[in-house]
Design a protein around this motif. Structure first.
Motif, PDB file in Angstrom:
ATOM      1  N   ALA A   1     -27.293 -13.373  -6.616  1.00  0.00           N
ATOM      2  CA  ALA A   1     -28.005 -13.583  -7.884  1.00  0.00           C
ATOM      3  C   ALA A   1     -28.652 -12.285  -8.354  1.00  0.00           C
ATOM      4  O   ALA A   1     -28.553 -11.914  -9.537  1.00  0.00           O
ATOM      5  CB  ALA A   1     -29.052 -14.674  -7.719  1.00  0.00           C
ATOM      6  N   LEU A   2     -29.292 -11.583  -7.439  1.00  0.00           N
ATOM      7  CA  LEU A   2     -29.970 -10.337  -7.796  1.00  0.00           C
ATOM      8  C   LEU A   2     -28.962  -9.276  -8.225  1.00  0.00           C
ATOM      9  O   LEU A   2     -29.212  -8.498  -9.157  1.00  0.00           O
ATOM     10  CB  LEU A   2     -30.797  -9.849  -6.607  1.00  0.00           C
TER      11      LEU A   2
ATOM     12  N   SER B   1     -28.790  -7.352 -11.911  1.00  0.00           N
ATOM     13  CA  SER B   1     -28.953  -5.895 -11.976  1.00  0.00           C
ATOM     14  C   SER B   1     -27.903  -5.232 -12.858  1.00  0.00           C
ATOM     15  O   SER B   1     -28.028  -4.048 -13.185  1.00  0.00           O
ATOM     16  CB  SER B   1     -28.887  -5.305 -10.564  1.00  0.00           C
ATOM     17  N   ARG B   2     -26.848  -5.982 -13.207  1.00  0.00           N
ATOM     18  CA  ARG B   2     -25.818  -5.421 -14.075  1.00  0.00           C
ATOM     19  C   ARG B   2     -26.339  -5.365 -15.506  1.00  0.00           C
ATOM     20  O   ARG B   2     -26.904  -6.322 -16.019  1.00  0.00           O
ATOM     21  CB  ARG B   2     -24.546  -6.257 -14.006  1.00  0.00           C
TER      22      ARG B   2
ATOM     23  N   GLU C   1     -32.790  -4.448  -2.189  1.00  0.00           N
ATOM     24  CA  GLU C   1     -33.684  -3.376  -2.631  1.00  0.00           C
ATOM     25  C   GLU C   1     -32.994  -2.509  -3.681  1.00  0.00           C
ATOM     26  O   GLU C   1     -33.602  -2.135  -4.690  1.00  0.00           O
ATOM     27  CB  GLU C   1     -34.102  -2.523  -1.438  1.00  0.00           C
ATOM     28  N   ASP C   2     -31.703  -2.216  -3.471  1.00  0.00           N
ATOM     29  CA  ASP C   2     -30.957  -1.421  -4.448  1.00  0.00           C
ATOM     30  C   ASP C   2     -30.848  -2.163  -5.783  1.00  0.00           C
ATOM     31  O   ASP C   2     -31.029  -1.572  -6.854  1.00  0.00           O
ATOM     32  CB  ASP C   2     -29.559  -1.099  -3.916  1.00  0.00           C
ATOM     33  N   HIS C   3     -30.529  -3.465  -5.722  1.00  0.00           N
ATOM     34  CA  HIS C   3     -30.439  -4.260  -6.952  1.00  0.00           C
ATOM     35  C   HIS C   3     -31.781  -4.273  -7.683  1.00  0.00           C
ATOM     36  O   HIS C   3     -31.841  -4.123  -8.910  1.00  0.00           O
ATOM     37  CB  HIS C   3     -30.035  -5.705  -6.637  1.00  0.00           C
TER      38      HIS C   3
ATOM     39  N   ARG D   1     -32.557  -1.097  -9.539  1.00  0.00           N
ATOM     40  CA  ARG D   1     -31.824  -0.987 -10.805  1.00  0.00           C
ATOM     41  C   ARG D   1     -32.498  -1.832 -11.896  1.00  0.00           C
ATOM     42  O   ARG D   1     -32.575  -1.410 -13.051  1.00  0.00           O
ATOM     43  CB  ARG D   1     -30.369  -1.420 -10.610  1.00  0.00           C
ATOM     44  N   ILE D   2     -32.974  -3.007 -11.512  1.00  0.00           N
ATOM     45  CA  ILE D   2     -33.668  -3.853 -12.483  1.00  0.00           C
ATOM     46  C   ILE D   2     -34.963  -3.189 -12.946  1.00  0.00           C
ATOM     47  O   ILE D   2     -35.312  -3.221 -14.131  1.00  0.00           O
ATOM     48  CB  ILE D   2     -33.948  -5.246 -11.878  1.00  0.00           C
TER      49      ILE D   2
END
Length: 339
Positions: free
Chosen positions: A31-32, A36-37, A149-151, A154-155
């Protein structure tokens, strides 16, 4: 000797809880990742469902932690009783209050060294089950934490870009508002008809520009609110995953030292046997082989176990004390767990 916790049933329950938590982790990660896209349609997000998924996943992780902690402490207590039983093979007063008339020989039924060895083998088998569970879970937990954490980063970056766009529109709107005020002042000061008509036309055009900017700002705000709500949901989630990595490290550190203690005691019990038998449980034989291959195994065991037990206790109390532990303590947890 007290028997170790009912590993068969309790470990199955812990494994089931962990499996459910892993499903929740995978779903939350997916979901995350979608959110983040940049092209994600955030207006269609079901925020109550997202919050419920995250809360349930964290609840399952917390439950799993409690289940495994109970197994570890129960198994450790059983090993303590076995250690006392072994000591009483040589001193019937072992474990009794020292000094005065209270310390006297009490004739108790002591287990035979073979029974002690068998009990330790069962405890090591239990420890091997927990070791396998923790070793399988730690890399998966680290992977999910890193990805989430990476997603999330980006958000956060997207929210920051939206903030910049909103601020830029507001700055333009402020400039236009000053220009409108200037035109109004010019109209109020009077002048020839042509000049007033020109100023009024300029004022109307500027008001239209300001309305466009205001509409643009309003378009940005729902996306910003969605991004901020996602950050609020998942920021604590990612932080908690990081905390659980520390918990797993502490559990693995304690278990490793506890198993060392059991193996050392098992070897001592086997020395008392005239015909020691081979280990009958493959997982235990693997633990003993690893112990024998480690040149530092058994060295300064009591002190290292005290350190591991302290790290374990500190991590279990982390929920009641939300402040992050000192960096030295975190490094110690990693070193103890062999991370």
């Amino acid at each position: 000797m007290a028997k170790p916790p009912s590993l068969e049933s309790d470990a199955v329950k812990a494994r089931e809880t962990l499996d459910n938590a892993l499903q929740g982790l995978a779903a939350s990660d997916a979901a995350l990742a979608g959110h983040s896209r940049g092209a994600a349609r955030r207006g269609a997000i079901n925020f109550p469902a997202e919050e419920a998924l995250v809360e349930e996943t964290l609840r399952l992780l917390e439950r799993w932690k409690s289940q495994v902690a109970t197994l570890l402490t129960g198994l450790d207590a059983a090993t303590g009783d076995t250690t006392l039983a072994f000591a009483r093979l040589f001193d019937e007063t072992a474990g009794q209050p020292s000094g005065g008339y209270l310390k006297r020989k009490v004739h108790l039924t002591h287990p035979h060294p073979a029974a002690i060895a068998a009990e330790l083998e069962n405890q090591l088998a239990a420890g091997a089950v927990l070791d396998g569970m923790l070793n399988a879970f730690r890399p998966e937990l680290r992977k999910r934490h890193r990805e989430c954490e990476d997603h999330l980063l980006r958000i956060i970056e997207q929210r920051q870009r939206v903030d910049f766009d909103i601020e830029d529109v507001q700055r333009q709107s402020d400039v236009v508002t000053l220009q409108i005020t200037d035109r109004r002042a010019g109209i109020a000061s009077g002048g020839n008809r042509a000049t007033l008509i020109a100023l009024e036309e300029e004022r109307k055009a500027l008001v239209a520009d300001r309305d466009v900017l205001h509409a643009k700002e309003l378009e940005f705000k729902p996306e910003r609110e969605s991004l901020q709500r996602l950050i609020s949901i998942y920021e604590d989630f990612v932080d908690t995953l990081n905390t659980h990595i520390g918990v797993v490290n502490a559990m693995m550190g304690k278990l490793a030292l506890d198993n060392e203690q059991r193996i050392a005691l098992l070897k001592a019990a086997q020395v008392q046997l005239s015909n020691p038998t081979a280990l009958s449980i493959a997982s235990v034989a693997s633990l003993v082989a690893a112990f024998d291959a480690n040149v530092l195994a058994g060295h300064d065991l009591l002190e290292r176990k005290r350190t591991a037990d302290a790290a374990f206790a500190r991590r279990l109390e982390a929920r009641a004390q939300p402040d992050d532990p000192p960096e030295e303590a975190v490094a110690a947890d990693e070193a103890i767990a062999g991370a």
